[in-house]
Design a protein around this motif. Structure first.
Motif, mmCIF file in Angstrom:
data_model
loop_
_atom_site.group_PDB
_atom_site.id
_atom_site.type_symbol
_atom_site.label_atom_id
_atom_site.label_comp_id
_atom_site.label_asym_id
_atom_site.label_seq_id
_atom_site.Cartn_x
_atom_site.Cartn_y
_atom_site.Cartn_z
ATOM 1 N N GLN A 44 0.851 -1.191 0.000
ATOM 2 C CA GLN A 44 0.000 0.000 0.000
ATOM 3 C C GLN A 44 0.885 1.237 0.000
ATOM 4 O OE1 GLN A 44 -2.485 -0.865 3.437
ATOM 5 N NE2 GLN A 44 -4.247 -0.516 2.105
ATOM 6 N N ALA A 45 0.459 2.250 -0.738
ATOM 7 C CA ALA A 45 1.250 3.485 -0.788
ATOM 8 C C ALA A 45 0.306 4.667 -0.697
ATOM 9 C CB ALA A 45 2.045 3.539 -2.074
ATOM 10 N N GLU A 46 0.723 5.680 0.015
ATOM 11 C CA GLU A 46 -0.126 6.871 0.171
ATOM 12 C C GLU A 46 0.383 7.998 -0.714
ATOM 13 O OE1 GLU A 46 0.217 7.608 4.323
ATOM 14 O OE2 GLU A 46 -0.833 5.728 4.788
ATOM 15 N N ASN A 47 -0.562 8.728 -1.264
ATOM 16 C CA ASN A 47 -0.178 9.902 -2.050
ATOM 17 C C ASN A 47 0.288 11.012 -1.102
ATOM 18 O OD1 ASN A 47 -0.824 8.602 -4.370
ATOM 19 N ND2 ASN A 47 -2.803 9.628 -4.663
ATOM 20 N N VAL A 48 1.185 11.810 -1.575
ATOM 21 C CA VAL A 48 1.758 12.876 -0.734
ATOM 22 C C VAL A 48 1.693 14.209 -1.487
ATOM 23 C CG1 VAL A 48 3.769 13.563 0.630
ATOM 24 C CG2 VAL A 48 3.461 11.165 0.016
ATOM 25 N N THR A 49 1.327 15.260 -0.751
ATOM 26 C CA THR A 49 1.372 16.615 -1.323
ATOM 27 C C THR A 49 2.307 17.441 -0.466
ATOM 28 O OG1 THR A 49 -0.869 16.434 -2.149
ATOM 29 C CG2 THR A 49 -0.011 18.649 -1.891
ATOM 30 N N VAL A 50 3.205 18.154 -1.100
ATOM 31 C CA VAL A 50 4.199 18.925 -0.352
ATOM 32 C C VAL A 50 4.465 20.237 -1.083
ATOM 33 C CG1 VAL A 50 6.174 17.839 -1.504
ATOM 34 C CG2 VAL A 50 6.459 18.723 0.806
ATOM 35 N N VAL A 51 4.837 21.235 -0.289
ATOM 36 C CA VAL A 51 5.174 22.539 -0.870
ATOM 37 C C VAL A 51 6.621 22.502 -1.343
ATOM 38 C CG1 VAL A 51 5.525 24.981 -0.282
ATOM 39 C CG2 VAL A 51 3.477 23.792 0.496
ATOM 40 N N GLU A 52 6.859 23.088 -2.449
ATOM 41 C CA GLU A 52 8.208 23.125 -3.032
ATOM 42 C C GLU A 52 9.220 23.584 -1.978
ATOM 43 O OE1 GLU A 52 10.115 24.738 -7.138
ATOM 44 O OE2 GLU A 52 9.010 26.194 -5.962
ATOM 45 N N GLY A 53 10.315 22.870 -1.903
ATOM 46 C CA GLY A 53 11.339 23.204 -0.915
ATOM 47 C C GLY A 53 11.124 22.500 0.413
ATOM 48 N N GLY A 54 9.972 21.877 0.557
ATOM 49 C CA GLY A 54 9.637 21.221 1.817
ATOM 50 C C GLY A 54 10.164 19.795 1.875
ATOM 51 N N ILE A 131 1.892 2.632 -6.286
ATOM 52 C CA ILE A 131 2.518 3.924 -6.631
ATOM 53 C C ILE A 131 2.046 4.995 -5.649
ATOM 54 C CG2 ILE A 131 2.700 5.729 -8.389
ATOM 55 C CD1 ILE A 131 2.311 3.488 -10.476
ATOM 56 N N ALA A 132 3.017 5.683 -5.059
ATOM 57 C CA ALA A 132 2.697 6.848 -4.219
ATOM 58 C C ALA A 132 2.938 8.083 -5.083
ATOM 59 C CB ALA A 132 3.605 6.886 -2.999
ATOM 60 N N THR A 133 1.877 8.833 -5.291
ATOM 61 C CA THR A 133 2.036 10.007 -6.154
ATOM 62 C C THR A 133 2.436 11.208 -5.307
ATOM 63 O OG1 THR A 133 0.407 9.127 -7.671
ATOM 64 C CG2 THR A 133 0.885 11.473 -7.856
ATOM 65 N N LEU A 134 3.557 11.785 -5.671
ATOM 66 C CA LEU A 134 4.035 12.996 -4.968
ATOM 67 C C LEU A 134 3.603 14.212 -5.783
ATOM 68 C CD1 LEU A 134 5.840 14.369 -2.785
ATOM 69 C CD2 LEU A 134 7.739 14.107 -4.370
ATOM 70 N N THR A 135 2.865 15.097 -5.115
ATOM 71 C CA THR A 135 2.424 16.330 -5.776
ATOM 72 C C THR A 135 3.139 17.496 -5.112
ATOM 73 O OG1 THR A 135 0.271 15.315 -6.107
ATOM 74 C CG2 THR A 135 0.384 17.701 -6.399
ATOM 75 N N VAL A 136 3.726 18.341 -5.907
ATOM 76 C CA VAL A 136 4.461 19.493 -5.366
ATOM 77 C C VAL A 136 3.668 20.755 -5.664
ATOM 78 C CG1 VAL A 136 6.640 20.782 -5.437
ATOM 79 C CG2 VAL A 136 6.644 18.290 -5.711
ATOM 80 N N LEU A 137 3.427 21.553 -4.609
ATOM 81 C CA LEU A 137 2.710 22.820 -4.785
ATOM 82 C C LEU A 137 3.716 23.967 -4.768
ATOM 83 C CD1 LEU A 137 -0.238 22.355 -2.243
ATOM 84 C CD2 LEU A 137 -0.193 21.747 -4.665
ATOM 85 N N VAL A 138 3.444 24.951 -5.584
ATOM 86 C CA VAL A 138 4.284 26.159 -5.554
ATOM 87 C C VAL A 138 3.389 27.327 -5.160
ATOM 88 C CG1 VAL A 138 5.849 27.657 -6.841
ATOM 89 C CG2 VAL A 138 5.745 25.213 -7.371
ATOM 90 N N PRO A 139 3.474 27.769 -3.895
ATOM 91 C CA PRO A 139 2.642 28.904 -3.480
ATOM 92 C C PRO A 139 3.219 30.213 -4.000
ATOM 93 C CG PRO A 139 3.977 28.172 -1.649
ATOM 94 C CD PRO A 139 4.320 27.286 -2.802
ATOM 95 N N PRO A 140 2.384 31.244 -4.097
ATOM 96 C CA PRO A 140 2.912 32.528 -4.589
ATOM 97 C C PRO A 140 3.677 33.267 -3.505
ATOM 98 C CG PRO A 140 0.583 32.736 -4.078
ATOM 99 C CD PRO A 140 0.940 31.305 -3.805
ATOM 100 N N ASP A 141 4.595 34.104 -3.933
ATOM 101 C CA ASP A 141 5.210 35.095 -3.034
ATOM 102 C C ASP A 141 4.269 36.289 -3.021
ATOM 103 O OD1 ASP A 141 7.524 33.786 -2.313
ATOM 104 O OD2 ASP A 141 8.559 34.372 -4.159
ATOM 105 N N ASN A 142 4.669 37.354 -2.347
ATOM 106 C CA ASN A 142 3.880 38.583 -2.450
ATOM 107 C C ASN A 142 3.841 38.967 -3.922
ATOM 108 O OD1 ASN A 142 3.415 38.820 0.282
ATOM 109 N ND2 ASN A 142 5.258 40.033 0.625
ATOM 110 N N PRO A 143 2.626 39.221 -4.438
ATOM 111 C CA PRO A 143 2.553 39.479 -5.882
ATOM 112 C C PRO A 143 3.293 40.755 -6.277
ATOM 113 C CG PRO A 143 0.398 39.780 -4.839
ATOM 114 C CD PRO A 143 1.310 39.245 -3.795
ATOM 115 N N LEU A 144 3.665 40.798 -7.524
ATOM 116 C CA LEU A 144 4.342 41.989 -8.055
ATOM 117 C C LEU A 144 3.283 42.916 -8.630
ATOM 118 C CD1 LEU A 144 7.017 40.097 -10.179
ATOM 119 C CD2 LEU A 144 7.337 41.037 -7.888
ATOM 120 N N VAL A 145 3.475 44.204 -8.441
ATOM 121 C CA VAL A 145 2.537 45.175 -9.008
ATOM 122 C C VAL A 145 3.309 46.063 -9.977
ATOM 123 C CG1 VAL A 145 1.042 47.132 -8.526
ATOM 124 C CG2 VAL A 145 0.966 45.126 -7.059
ATOM 125 N N GLU A 146 2.754 46.170 -11.166
ATOM 126 C CA GLU A 146 3.393 47.015 -12.176
ATOM 127 C C GLU A 146 2.365 47.964 -12.747
ATOM 128 O OE1 GLU A 146 4.945 44.316 -15.050
ATOM 129 O OE2 GLU A 146 6.658 43.758 -13.794
#
Ligand SMILES: *[C@@H]1O[C@H](CO)[C@@H](O)[C@H](O)[C@H]1NC(C)=O
Ligand SMILES: *[C@@H]1O[C@H](CO)[C@@H](O)[C@H](O)[C@H]1NC(C)=O
Ligand SMILES: *[C@@H]1O[C@H](CO)[C@@H](O)[C@H](O)[C@H]1NC(C)=O
Ligand SMILES: *[C@@H]1O[C@H](CO)[C@@H](O)[C@H](O)[C@H]1NC(C)=O
Length: 403
Positions: A44-54, A131-146
């Motif tokens: 048995q394998a569990e799916n995993v979600t992690v934030v980039e860099g984590g 198969i354990a599926t690893l999902t990587v999330l990329v959260p935003p930084d403070n948005p840029l304003v132009e």
């Protein structure tokens, strides 16, 4: 189409129906087999979600694994661990736990390339894998304003809020004073990440200068928190000018300072003083926004002008200087405003009229009583006369006072 090609009409359709049922039956059998296997799943394998860099933990559980071989592979099917031994030279992969029941590996500094299916394989008489599926999330930084162009009064401003790299796509919202500004969102995919842009357009005037506009980003990896960026509007506008004199009534010999109050964005740097139809006299001292005449003369009578400009326009204000002869008007000397003098005069006139009315009324009354009392005797005659005379005196006094 099948029927047309076959050309056999009903026979064709019957054959098709039979074939369909047959396929369905096989499908059901396969499903049952799969269910049976699931019940007795070896791995048995569990799916995993992690934030980039984590840090991600990949967990493989085994029903029984005595004497069997465990192999863990990354999404590229490269072997990470062969039982306890690390096969791939990458320090980010560590074996956390290795027991009969489970194998746990730890991936630190997770990147988007680590995403995918990790194979937990068990070699017994048969091979089993999950198969354990690893999902990587990329959260935003403070948005840029132009800002597209410098904001100018009377024109439209276009602001872009950008979250350049998110996965999944972040949601961007604009607001001002906690009210949402409707913008247009646009997302672009690049590789596995999304670049999100939200564009707002609105027209501005000088009151908007300094206003704060906020863009906030929401994203599943932020868990309800928001990343926001505040933008202070810089709206350019044409100048305004106002001359402020140091005092009102001016006589010869007085000093005068005129101050030119200027607004504008950009703030005009150059202030020009001039005199209508005449040149400024040598006695005039100019220091930027102030004009000073230390000792006024009648010759200084005239219209003084302060003018300025920036790239969005020009503005000017005028001040009409009237210099009085010191002897000509005494009232000016007291420096009591005319309104107050007028008010006092009005009250005095009113009082005098009141006194007059009272006196007339008294004299009429006294005359009446004199007439009625005449018959009863002469005693009170003198008193009434006296009162009348007194009244006459006070009348005279008031007149004197008034004069
Ligand atoms: C794990 O993720 C894969 C791919 O997204 C999916 O097909 C599978 O059903 C998931 N398994 C579990 C247990 O959620
Ligand atoms: C993970 O990243 C940090 C900082 O970027 C670094 O100091 C550390 O050595 C990295 N760890 C591994 C195992 O690569
Ligand atoms: C200034 O000159 C203009 C013509 O050049 C004239 O029309 C105007 O009346 C003058 N103003 C004063 C206050 O003398
Ligand atoms: C200046 O203005 C005052 C008031 O109008 C006037 O009495 C005086 O004669 C003027 N002086 C000159 C030099 O024009």
């Amino acid at each position: 189409m099948y029927r047309q090609r076959d050309g056999a009409g009903e026979w064709g359709s019957m054959a098709a129906g039979f074939k369909g049922n047959y396929i369905r039956a096989i499908g059901i059998l396969l499903l049952l087999a799969a269910a049976g296997r699931a019940l007795a799943q070896e791995v048995q394998a569990e799916n995993v979600t992690v934030v980039e860099g984590g840090v991600a933990e990949i967990n493989c559980k085994f029903r029984q694994n005595e004497g069997s071989t465990v192999v863990i592979q990354n999404p590229h099917r490269q072997t990470l661990f062969f039982n306890r031994d690390r096969a791939l030279k990458d320090d980010r992969f560590q074996l956390e736990e290795f027991t009969q029941k489970q194998v746990k590996i730890r991936v630190s500094n997770v990147t988007l390339e680590d995403e995918g299916g990790y194979f937990c394989q068990l070699y017994m008489e048969d091979t089993h894998h999950q198969i354990a599926t690893l999902t990587v999330l990329v959260p935003p930084d403070n948005p840029l304003v132009e800002i597209k162009e410098q904001a100018v009064e009377g024109h439209e401003v276009e602001l872009n809020c950008i979250a350049p790299r998110t996965k999944p796509a972040a949601t961007l919202r604009w607001s001002r004073d906690r009210r949402e500004l409707k913008g247009i969102s646009n997302k672009q995919e690049s590789g596995k990440t999304f670049s999100v842009t939200n564009t707002v357009k609105f027209s501005v005037d000088r009151k908007d200068n300094g206003a704060i506009i906020t863009c906030e980003a929401t994203h599943p990896a932020l868990k309800g928190q928001k990343k926001q960026t505040q933008y202070v509007l810089d709206v350019q506008y044409s100048p305004t000018v106002k001359i402020q004199p140091s005092q009102g009534v001016l006589r010869e010999g007085d000093g005068l300072t005129l101050t030119c109050g200027v607004t504008g964005n950009p703030l005009p740097s150059k202030i020009i003083w001039s005199r209508l139809n005449e040149t400024l006299s040598d006695r005039v001292e100019i220091h930027g926004d102030t004009l000073n005449i230390p000792s006024l003369s009648m010759l200084d009578n005239g219209t003084y002008i302060c003018s300025t400009s920036n790239k969005h326009g020009r503005a000017s204000d005028q001040y009409v200087l009237v210099v009085y002869d010191p002897g000509a008007i005494i009232e000016a000397h007291t420096s009591v405003p005319y309104a107050i003098i007028g008010g006092i005069l009005a009250i005095l006139v009113f009082l005098v009229i009141c006194v007059l009315i009272i006196m007339v009324w008294c004299s009429v009354r006294q005359k009446g009583s004199y007439l009625t009392h005449e018959a009863s005797g002469l005693d009170e005659h003198g008193e009434a006369r006296e009162a009348f005379l007194n009244g006459g005196d006070s009348h005279k006094r008031k007149e004197e006072f008034f004069i």
